[in-house]
Write a protein that holds these residues in place. Structure first.
Motif, PDB file in Angstrom:
ATOM      1  N   PRO A  90       0.807  -1.217   0.000  1.00  0.00           N
ATOM      2  CA  PRO A  90       0.000   0.000   0.000  1.00  0.00           C
ATOM      3  C   PRO A  90       0.848   1.278   0.000  1.00  0.00           C
ATOM      4  N   LYS A  91       0.195   2.390  -0.328  1.00  0.00           N
ATOM      5  CA  LYS A  91       0.857   3.678  -0.397  1.00  0.00           C
ATOM      6  C   LYS A  91       1.248   4.176   0.997  1.00  0.00           C
ATOM      7  N   PRO A  92       2.184   5.114   1.066  1.00  0.00           N
ATOM      8  CA  PRO A  92       2.599   5.671   2.360  1.00  0.00           C
ATOM      9  C   PRO A  92       1.437   6.314   3.111  1.00  0.00           C
ATOM     10  N   ASN A  93       1.538   6.243   4.447  1.00  0.00           N
ATOM     11  CA  ASN A  93       0.621   6.910   5.389  1.00  0.00           C
ATOM     12  C   ASN A  93      -0.740   6.231   5.528  1.00  0.00           C
ATOM     13  N   LEU A  94      -0.962   5.119   4.804  1.00  0.00           N
ATOM     14  CA  LEU A  94      -2.189   4.361   5.032  1.00  0.00           C
ATOM     15  C   LEU A  94      -2.083   3.608   6.356  1.00  0.00           C
ATOM     16  N   MET A  95      -3.220   3.390   7.018  1.00  0.00           N
ATOM     17  CA  MET A  95      -3.247   2.663   8.276  1.00  0.00           C
ATOM     18  C   MET A  95      -3.566   1.195   7.997  1.00  0.00           C
ATOM     19  N   VAL A  96      -2.684   0.305   8.447  1.00  0.00           N
ATOM     20  CA  VAL A  96      -2.863  -1.132   8.221  1.00  0.00           C
ATOM     21  C   VAL A  96      -2.540  -1.877   9.514  1.00  0.00           C
ATOM     22  N   LYS A  97      -2.938  -3.156   9.566  1.00  0.00           N
ATOM     23  CA  LYS A  97      -2.625  -3.981  10.732  1.00  0.00           C
ATOM     24  C   LYS A  97      -1.180  -4.460  10.655  1.00  0.00           C
ATOM     25  N   GLN A  98      -0.602  -4.642  11.806  1.00  0.00           N
ATOM     26  CA  GLN A  98       0.754  -5.181  11.870  1.00  0.00           C
ATOM     27  C   GLN A  98       0.813  -6.541  11.174  1.00  0.00           C
ATOM     28  N   THR A  99       1.998  -6.867  10.684  1.00  0.00           N
ATOM     29  CA  THR A  99       2.325  -8.079   9.912  1.00  0.00           C
ATOM     30  C   THR A  99       1.825  -8.002   8.474  1.00  0.00           C
ATOM     31  N   ARG A 100       1.190  -6.889   8.098  1.00  0.00           N
ATOM     32  CA  ARG A 100       0.765  -6.713   6.706  1.00  0.00           C
ATOM     33  C   ARG A 100       2.003  -6.709   5.809  1.00  0.00           C
ATOM     34  N   THR A 101       1.883  -7.280   4.618  1.00  0.00           N
ATOM     35  CA  THR A 101       2.992  -7.313   3.662  1.00  0.00           C
ATOM     36  C   THR A 101       2.932  -6.088   2.754  1.00  0.00           C
ATOM     37  N   ILE A 102       4.052  -5.391   2.665  1.00  0.00           N
ATOM     38  CA  ILE A 102       4.176  -4.233   1.776  1.00  0.00           C
ATOM     39  C   ILE A 102       4.938  -4.689   0.529  1.00  0.00           C
ATOM     40  N   PHE A 103       4.351  -4.481  -0.640  1.00  0.00           N
ATOM     41  CA  PHE A 103       4.951  -4.930  -1.898  1.00  0.00           C
ATOM     42  C   PHE A 103       5.781  -3.791  -2.505  1.00  0.00           C
ATOM     43  N   LEU A 104       7.018  -4.122  -2.868  1.00  0.00           N
ATOM     44  CA  LEU A 104       7.971  -3.104  -3.318  1.00  0.00           C
ATOM     45  C   LEU A 104       8.456  -3.372  -4.739  1.00  0.00           C
ATOM     46  N   ILE A 105       8.690  -2.281  -5.478  1.00  0.00           N
ATOM     47  CA  ILE A 105       9.381  -2.340  -6.771  1.00  0.00           C
ATOM     48  C   ILE A 105      10.723  -1.646  -6.587  1.00  0.00           C
ATOM     49  N   ILE A 106      11.809  -2.350  -6.941  1.00  0.00           N
ATOM     50  CA  ILE A 106      13.167  -1.870  -6.691  1.00  0.00           C
ATOM     51  C   ILE A 106      13.830  -1.445  -8.004  1.00  0.00           C
ATOM     52  N   SER A 107      14.637  -0.389  -7.926  1.00  0.00           N
ATOM     53  CA  SER A 107      15.337   0.123  -9.111  1.00  0.00           C
ATOM     54  C   SER A 107      16.569  -0.718  -9.449  1.00  0.00           C
ATOM     55  N   LYS A 108      16.771  -0.940 -10.751  1.00  0.00           N
ATOM     56  CA  LYS A 108      18.006  -1.559 -11.239  1.00  0.00           C
ATOM     57  C   LYS A 108      18.984  -0.493 -11.732  1.00  0.00           C
ATOM     58  N   GLY A 109      18.621   0.773 -11.505  1.00  0.00           N
ATOM     59  CA  GLY A 109      19.460   1.860 -11.991  1.00  0.00           C
ATOM     60  C   GLY A 109      19.131   2.194 -13.433  1.00  0.00           C
ATOM     61  N   GLU A 110      19.877   3.126 -13.978  1.00  0.00           N
ATOM     62  CA  GLU A 110      19.623   3.563 -15.349  1.00  0.00           C
ATOM     63  C   GLU A 110      20.110   2.513 -16.338  1.00  0.00           C
ATOM     64  N   GLU A 111      19.290   2.237 -17.333  1.00  0.00           N
ATOM     65  CA  GLU A 111      19.666   1.256 -18.348  1.00  0.00           C
ATOM     66  C   GLU A 111      20.789   1.820 -19.214  1.00  0.00           C
ATOM     67  N   THR A 112      21.789   1.014 -19.483  1.00  0.00           N
ATOM     68  CA  THR A 112      22.937   1.463 -20.269  1.00  0.00           C
ATOM     69  C   THR A 112      23.115   0.595 -21.509  1.00  0.00           C
ATOM     70  N   ALA A 113      23.894   1.116 -22.450  1.00  0.00           N
ATOM     71  CA  ALA A 113      24.222   0.382 -23.669  1.00  0.00           C
ATOM     72  C   ALA A 113      25.662   0.707 -24.055  1.00  0.00           C
ATOM     73  N   ILE A 114      26.264  -0.163 -24.865  1.00  0.00           N
ATOM     74  CA  ILE A 114      27.655   0.005 -25.294  1.00  0.00           C
ATOM     75  C   ILE A 114      27.688   0.730 -26.637  1.00  0.00           C
ATOM     76  N   VAL A 115      28.479   1.803 -26.699  1.00  0.00           N
ATOM     77  CA  VAL A 115      28.586   2.596 -27.927  1.00  0.00           C
ATOM     78  C   VAL A 115      29.276   1.770 -29.017  1.00  0.00           C
ATOM     79  N   PRO A 116      28.674   1.653 -30.199  1.00  0.00           N
ATOM     80  CA  PRO A 116      29.296   0.880 -31.281  1.00  0.00           C
ATOM     81  C   PRO A 116      30.383   1.687 -31.997  1.00  0.00           C
ATOM     82  N   TYR A 117      31.230   0.975 -32.745  1.00  0.00           N
ATOM     83  CA  TYR A 117      32.275   1.625 -33.554  1.00  0.00           C
ATOM     84  C   TYR A 117      31.667   1.997 -34.902  1.00  0.00           C
ATOM     85  N   LEU A 118      31.696   3.294 -35.233  1.00  0.00           N
ATOM     86  CA  LEU A 118      31.001   3.787 -36.423  1.00  0.00           C
ATOM     87  C   LEU A 118      31.935   4.326 -37.498  1.00  0.00           C
TER      88      LEU A 118
END
Length: 245
Positions: A90-118
């Motif tokens: 759930p979103k921040p500041n909502l009231m829930v019962k203890q032991t409730r599971t909070i579902f998270l999405i975690i960052s992998k950082g910025e997606e990168t790519a390798i510059v090709p030889y042109l």
């Protein structure tokens, strides 16, 4: 004989039946009243704001208020560093019962790519390669080159094999082909035929011809030229002549 044995066992059977019935009643009572009461009596807590926090810090905050968590996915993000919480349910500041599971999405950082030889590729192929690798075309500049044919890449702003954020722009310099500069020879005093030969040997073309009256020079003699002798011009440029009539 069997009837006598059955009479002896009957009290035990009755006791066992009563015991079993009592157990069933207790289980039903616990299921209907005791367990729900225990659940309903759990403390109510406020969901902390975990967005932007490293996962280990988020875990400590959740433990403090008695909540559990589960990482549902990891996503690329240019706004959050790797291992940081992007969003929560759930979103921040909502009231829930203890032991409730909070579902998270975690960052992998910025997606990168390798510059090709042109370098050495045609502009069309280089553009397609950049787009397929996840980059964008930056500034395009055209310059003459003796080493590379026209429409060929002679420079790229970022070296090949460099890791860059997905969608970065790469500037390119494209060859216009060879444009060798040559020195204009002195043609004054030469006949028209001699001037033509000199221009051809220098890689230049004969331009406009202008005739004027002149008593000093023989007819068809060059008395002026444009560009002037010694000027540096592009290969195959025109040289205009003024001739005596």
């Amino acid at each position: 004989m069997k009837k006598i044995e059955l009479k002896k066992l009957l009290p035990y059977i009755i006791v066992l039946g009563v015991f079993s019935l009592t157990v069933l009643v207790l289980i039903s009572t616990a299921d209907l009243w005791i367990l729900p009461a225990m659940v309903h009596n759990k403390p109510i807590v406020k969901v902390p704001d975990l967005t932007g926090k490293p996962i280990n810090e988020a875990e400590k905050l959740l433990e403090t208020v008695g909540l559990n968590y589960e990482v549902t996915s990891e996503q690329y993000s240019k706004d959050f560093k790797p291992g940081v919480v992007i969003s929560q349910t759930p979103k921040p500041n909502l009231m829930v019962k203890q032991t409730r599971t909070i579902f998270l999405i975690i960052s992998k950082g910025e997606e990168t790519a390798i510059v090709p030889y042109l370098i050495g590729q045609s502009f069309r192929i280089a553009r397609t390669t950049l787009i397929n690798k996840g980059f964008k075309l930056g500034n395009i500049r055209y310059e003459p080159s003796d080493a590379f044919g026209a429409d060929t890449i002679i420079f790229q702003s970022i070296n090949a094999n460099t890791s860059l954020p997905f969608g970065s722009a790469i500037d390119l310099v494209v060859s216009k082909g060879s444009e060798l500069q040559v020195k204009v020879p002195s043609l004054i005093g030469l006949s028209l035929e001699e001037a033509k030969k000199s221009l051809s040997e220098s890689g230049l073309n004969l331009g406009n011809l202008n005739y004027i009256e002149n008593e000093t020079f023989m007819p068809n003699t060059v008395i002026n030229q444009n560009p002037s002798p010694g000027a540096l011009v592009k290969n195959l440029s025109n040289v205009n002549l003024t001739l005596s009539r």
